[in-house]
Design a protein around this motif. Structure first.
Motif, mmCIF file in Angstrom:
data_model
loop_
_atom_site.group_PDB
_atom_site.id
_atom_site.type_symbol
_atom_site.label_atom_id
_atom_site.label_comp_id
_atom_site.label_asym_id
_atom_site.label_seq_id
_atom_site.Cartn_x
_atom_site.Cartn_y
_atom_site.Cartn_z
ATOM 1 N N ALA A 152 24.961 44.769 41.385
ATOM 2 C CA ALA A 152 25.586 43.461 41.605
ATOM 3 C C ALA A 152 27.077 43.624 41.900
ATOM 4 O O ALA A 152 27.631 42.924 42.760
ATOM 5 C CB ALA A 152 25.362 42.562 40.398
ATOM 6 N N CYS A 153 27.733 44.543 41.211
ATOM 7 C CA CYS A 153 29.155 44.795 41.455
ATOM 8 C C CYS A 153 29.386 45.318 42.871
ATOM 9 O O CYS A 153 30.339 44.908 43.539
ATOM 10 C CB CYS A 153 29.708 45.792 40.442
ATOM 11 N N SER A 154 28.521 46.217 43.320
ATOM 12 C CA SER A 154 28.711 46.798 44.654
ATOM 13 C C SER A 154 28.536 45.759 45.754
ATOM 14 O O SER A 154 29.065 45.915 46.847
ATOM 15 C CB SER A 154 27.776 47.984 44.867
ATOM 16 N N ALA A 155 27.807 44.684 45.461
ATOM 17 C CA ALA A 155 27.589 43.623 46.447
ATOM 18 C C ALA A 155 28.614 42.496 46.315
ATOM 19 O O ALA A 155 28.580 41.521 47.063
ATOM 20 C CB ALA A 155 26.177 43.049 46.285
ATOM 21 N N PHE A 156 29.536 42.629 45.377
ATOM 22 C CA PHE A 156 30.518 41.584 45.087
ATOM 23 C C PHE A 156 31.527 41.494 46.227
ATOM 24 O O PHE A 156 32.190 42.478 46.551
ATOM 25 C CB PHE A 156 31.231 41.929 43.776
ATOM 26 N N ALA A 157 31.650 40.324 46.824
ATOM 27 C CA ALA A 157 32.555 40.151 47.964
ATOM 28 C C ALA A 157 33.727 39.246 47.592
ATOM 29 O O ALA A 157 33.543 38.190 46.990
ATOM 30 C CB ALA A 157 31.795 39.550 49.139
ATOM 31 N N PHE A 158 34.920 39.708 47.931
ATOM 32 C CA PHE A 158 36.125 38.894 47.783
ATOM 33 C C PHE A 158 37.208 39.539 48.634
ATOM 34 O O PHE A 158 37.118 40.710 49.005
ATOM 35 C CB PHE A 158 36.563 38.768 46.318
ATOM 36 N N GLU A 159 38.222 38.767 48.945
ATOM 37 C CA GLU A 159 39.334 39.296 49.721
ATOM 38 C C GLU A 159 40.291 40.041 48.790
ATOM 39 O O GLU A 159 40.733 39.486 47.773
ATOM 40 C CB GLU A 159 40.071 38.157 50.428
#
Length: 134
Positions: A27-34
């Protein structure tokens, strides 16, 4: 604290079974943010855990990211320490006392570009944090 161990904790989880750790890491590896920069500009002390830390302001982007990480953990039904998020990087442990706060001059830029799960291990030099791969 060894330089390679320095990190910003969004939520302290504690011990996880391997399957749960794999789910969280995924889940962390798929976490998207700028990505954004945080400014480390002060030194403080948490008396009860006896921790000397470096910290900075609770930027809106940082507060939102911490809330999103904690929400992800809730969805995954992973327990974590629910103390309010205080952005800091642990510098020293088992500090007996520290009088007041101090400034970091000049302030340091800390790039926040990803979210990851780390596990604590021991080696001949003491504690070491290793990234858990998905």
């Amino acid at each position: 604290m060894r330089a390679e161990n320095l990190h910003l904790t969004f939520a302290f989880i504690g011990t996880l079974e391997e399957t749960d750790a794999s789910r969280v890491a995924s889940a962390c590896s798929a976490f998207a943010f700028e990505a954004f920069d945080w400014q480390v500009d002060s030194i403080g002390f948490f008396a009860r855990p006896r921790v000397l830390w470096a910290g900075g302001p609770l930027l809106p982007a940082l507060e939102e990211l911490a809330a999103r990480v904690r929400s992800m953990l809730d969805r995954l039904e992973v327990s974590y320490d629910r103390k309010p998020f205080v952005p800091h990087v642990t510098l020293l442990r088992d500090v007996k006392s520290f009088d007041g706060e101090a400034s970091v001059v000049p302030p340091l830029r800390w790039r926040i570009a990803d979210v990851a799960l780390f596990k604590s291990t021991q080696d001949e030099r003491g504690s070491r944090y290793l990234r858990v791969d998905a």
